[in-house]
Design a protein around this motif. Sequence first.
Motif, mmCIF file in Angstrom:
data_model
loop_
_atom_site.group_PDB
_atom_site.id
_atom_site.type_symbol
_atom_site.label_atom_id
_atom_site.label_comp_id
_atom_site.label_asym_id
_atom_site.label_seq_id
_atom_site.Cartn_x
_atom_site.Cartn_y
_atom_site.Cartn_z
ATOM 1 N N ASP A 150 0.815 -1.213 0.000
ATOM 2 C CA ASP A 150 0.000 0.000 0.000
ATOM 3 C C ASP A 150 0.854 1.271 0.000
ATOM 4 O OD1 ASP A 150 0.981 -0.289 2.563
ATOM 5 O OD2 ASP A 150 -0.903 0.269 3.540
ATOM 6 N N TYR A 151 2.073 1.169 -0.519
ATOM 7 C CA TYR A 151 3.013 2.281 -0.528
ATOM 8 C C TYR A 151 2.413 3.518 -1.206
ATOM 9 C CZ TYR A 151 6.970 5.236 -1.698
ATOM 10 O OH TYR A 151 7.801 6.307 -1.847
ATOM 11 N N ALA A 152 1.844 3.368 -2.377
ATOM 12 C CA ALA A 152 1.312 4.516 -3.130
ATOM 13 C C ALA A 152 0.161 5.167 -2.373
ATOM 14 C CB ALA A 152 0.854 4.069 -4.516
ATOM 15 N N GLN A 153 -0.710 4.386 -1.797
ATOM 16 C CA GLN A 153 -1.840 4.918 -1.038
ATOM 17 C C GLN A 153 -1.334 5.711 0.177
ATOM 18 O OE1 GLN A 153 -4.223 1.539 -0.080
ATOM 19 N NE2 GLN A 153 -6.107 2.668 -0.411
ATOM 20 N N ARG A 154 -0.419 5.143 0.900
ATOM 21 C CA ARG A 154 0.106 5.784 2.101
ATOM 22 C C ARG A 154 0.955 7.007 1.748
ATOM 23 N NH1 ARG A 154 3.075 1.910 5.620
ATOM 24 N NH2 ARG A 154 2.959 3.614 7.112
ATOM 25 N N ARG A 155 1.545 7.026 0.565
ATOM 26 C CA ARG A 155 2.362 8.159 0.157
ATOM 27 C C ARG A 155 1.503 9.415 0.067
ATOM 28 N NH1 ARG A 155 3.917 10.901 -4.504
ATOM 29 N NH2 ARG A 155 6.049 11.667 -4.413
ATOM 30 N N ALA A 156 0.329 9.300 -0.523
ATOM 31 C CA ALA A 156 -0.568 10.449 -0.637
ATOM 32 C C ALA A 156 -0.954 10.963 0.754
ATOM 33 C CB ALA A 156 -1.815 10.063 -1.429
ATOM 34 N N GLU A 157 -1.199 10.060 1.661
ATOM 35 C CA GLU A 157 -1.561 10.442 3.031
ATOM 36 C C GLU A 157 -0.394 11.154 3.717
ATOM 37 O OE1 GLU A 157 -2.222 8.048 7.158
ATOM 38 O OE2 GLU A 157 -3.159 7.196 5.362
ATOM 39 N N ARG A 158 0.804 10.651 3.498
ATOM 40 C CA ARG A 158 1.984 11.261 4.093
ATOM 41 C C ARG A 158 2.221 12.662 3.538
ATOM 42 N NH1 ARG A 158 3.885 6.298 3.008
ATOM 43 N NH2 ARG A 158 5.234 7.056 1.380
ATOM 44 N N VAL A 159 2.030 12.846 2.269
ATOM 45 C CA VAL A 159 2.204 14.161 1.650
ATOM 46 C C VAL A 159 1.173 15.136 2.223
ATOM 47 C CG1 VAL A 159 2.018 15.452 -0.507
ATOM 48 C CG2 VAL A 159 3.316 13.312 -0.432
ATOM 49 N N ARG A 160 -0.075 14.693 2.379
ATOM 50 C CA ARG A 160 -1.121 15.558 2.965
ATOM 51 C C ARG A 160 -0.730 15.975 4.392
ATOM 52 N NH1 ARG A 160 -4.644 12.230 0.406
ATOM 53 N NH2 ARG A 160 -4.912 10.907 2.236
ATOM 54 N N THR A 161 -0.227 15.038 5.157
ATOM 55 C CA THR A 161 0.189 15.341 6.523
ATOM 56 C C THR A 161 1.313 16.365 6.517
ATOM 57 O OG1 THR A 161 -0.459 13.141 7.275
ATOM 58 C CG2 THR A 161 1.103 14.338 8.658
#
Length: 182
Positions: A150-161
């Motif tokens: 789920d790297y790509a999914q979590r990447r978007a969340e990390r960028v938002r944070t």
Amino acid sequence: MASFERIVDDGLLIALSAVRMAVKNHIIVGALREHRDFSDSDYAAAVRSELDLLARQNEEDAERVSRQGKGRGRQRSASEITDDDRLEVRQLALRRRVHLKLAGALRAVAADEEQVAGLLERSRTDASEEVGTALTDRLVEQIVDGREPDYAQRRAERVRTLVNTDLAALMSKYRAGPGSGR
């Protein structure tokens, strides 16, 4: 039983430790929550304020203990006073002297620029270590393995944070301007 001076010295060490912790917390809150720059004069004033607070508390305790001793001595007639009563009155008198001596020692530290600077430096070092540990722990929690499914999914969340918290805090500090303390 410990000597009078030893009791006062131990009390002073404990009080100075409490001052360092309180000032360390002021530094951490100022840096992290309020985004303030470190100012020697602001935090030296905090050291003196904490020392004054503890000195006043000891003076109030001395007064309270004095009232207790006087009240204890008046409770009975001289023939009814036991050895335990006399011991308690002596102990209360000793506690009063300790509180007054400790208050004086705290006020002397507050008046000594070198001691205030030393307390401030130790508080700053303690705060730096605590913040450094917290940041390290936070960074370790954010380590991401690119091989995770789920790297790509979590990447978007990390960028938002990153954008919503870290960059927002930086932008707010930038808008306030340099030297504004924010």
